[in-house]
Enzyme design. Structure first.
Site, PDB file in Angstrom:
ATOM      1  N   HIS A  31      31.187  35.194  41.439  1.00 50.32           N
ATOM      2  CA  HIS A  31      32.418  35.166  40.896  1.00 50.32           C
ATOM      3  C   HIS A  31      33.126  36.334  41.167  1.00 50.32           C
ATOM      4  CE1 HIS A  31      35.113  35.639  37.404  1.00 50.32           C
ATOM      5  NE2 HIS A  31      34.939  34.482  37.307  1.00 50.32           N
ATOM      6  N   GLU A  77      38.475  29.949  43.187  1.00 49.56           N
ATOM      7  CA  GLU A  77      39.163  30.724  42.024  1.00 49.56           C
ATOM      8  C   GLU A  77      39.840  31.846  42.594  1.00 49.56           C
ATOM      9  OE1 GLU A  77      37.068  30.345  38.063  1.00 49.56           O
ATOM     10  OE2 GLU A  77      36.212  31.912  39.054  1.00 49.56           O
TER      11      GLU A  77
HETATM   12  P1  PGA Z   1      40.319  32.392  33.321  1.00 49.87           P
HETATM   13  O1  PGA Z   1      39.088  32.685  34.189  1.00 49.87           O
HETATM   14  O2  PGA Z   1      40.320  30.930  33.181  1.00 49.87           O
HETATM   15  O3  PGA Z   1      40.616  33.415  32.274  1.00 49.87           O
HETATM   16  O4  PGA Z   1      41.553  32.597  34.323  1.00 49.87           O
HETATM   17  C1  PGA Z   1      38.436  32.107  35.041  1.00 49.87           C
HETATM   18  C2  PGA Z   1      37.313  32.334  35.495  1.00 49.87           C
HETATM   19  O5  PGA Z   1      37.053  33.724  35.731  1.00 49.87           O
HETATM   20  O6  PGA Z   1      36.250  31.739  35.785  1.00 49.87           O
END
Ligand code: PGA
Length: 239
Positions: free
Chosen positions: A88, A157
């Protein structure tokens, strides 16, 4: 579809129990067959799973040992946890995990047969350099990672989209997911400022097999709404 909630360092054990009760009943009342995974903090991992999986946000790649502040395989086994989030952006960029440690975690938990949600994503300065720099960056985040691991889920992401309310355009998400699809047959999630208002449009895209949601998933009702959106899309996308 796969719908995941990442709590990060939010919610107490009690709050997580209340949340899980809402989500479990929603999933069973609506006969949801999609995969729903919740990643609570360590203190709230204890859960008697019915239809919703509990995953861990992080763990050290050993059975047990002298690793102050970490938890390892033995502690996860006690709670029957078999799902882990690895790579992550907050682990990479805030905590400072290197690709070497991340790939070690990947190897260890893959050997243990865990389902792995593996995250990749570029910071803003890389995105501004253009699409080949972006794909090279993601390529480096895949070093040491077995993209053919059968229990793999990949989450794209972008760092600049996490917790900011900003998202790439739908076209950009589709392009990057298309490029990822060429590298792996694993389900592909999008994450970064997903919320009730944009979840449907994002999940509808080609090569988007679900979402990983942080802040907007902290409300159990909103999370259930996004699960319902995913379920509606199954027919449309022929899943
Ligand atoms: P967010 O976070 O939806 O608050 O942007 C997503 C994540 O970090 O997995």
């Amino acid at each position: 579809m796969i719908i995941c909630a990442n709590f990060k360092a939010n919610k107490t054990r009690q709050e997580t129990q209340a949340y899980m009760a809402v989500v479990e009943s929603f999933v069973s009342a609506n006969d949801i067959s999609d995969t729903v995974i919740v990643f609570p903090p360590f203190t709230a991992l204890e859960h008697d799973p019915r239809n919703v999986l509990i995953g861990v946000q992080n763990a050290y790649p050993v059975r047990n040992g002298a690793y102050t502040g970490e938890i390892a395989l033995e502690q996860l086994e006690e709670f029957g946890i078999k799902t882990i989030l690895i790579g992550h952006s907050e682990r990479r960029h805030v905590i400072g995990e290197t690709q070497e440690l991340i790939s070690e975690k990947f190897r260890f938990f893959a050997e243990q047969g865990f389902a792995i949600v593996y995250c990749v994503g570029e910071p803003l300065e890389i995105r501004e350099e253009g699409s080949s720099a972006l794909m090279e960056y993601i390529e480096r985040q895949c070093e040491g990672i077995d993209l053919s691991y059968p229990d793999l889920i990949v989450a794209y992401e972008p760092v600049w989209a996490i917790g900011t309310g900003l998202t790439p355009s739908l076209r950009d998400i589709e392009l990057i997911h298309g490029a990822l699809r060429a590298k792996t047959s694993a389900p592909l999630l999008y994450g970064g400022s997903v919320k009730v208002e944009n979840a449907h449009d994002i999940m509808k895209l080609d090569n988007v097999d679900g979402v990983l949601v942080g802040s907007a998933a902290l409300s159990a009702n909103d999370f259930c709404d996004m699960i319902a959106q995913a379920t509606e899309l199954n027919t449309e996308k022929g899943e």
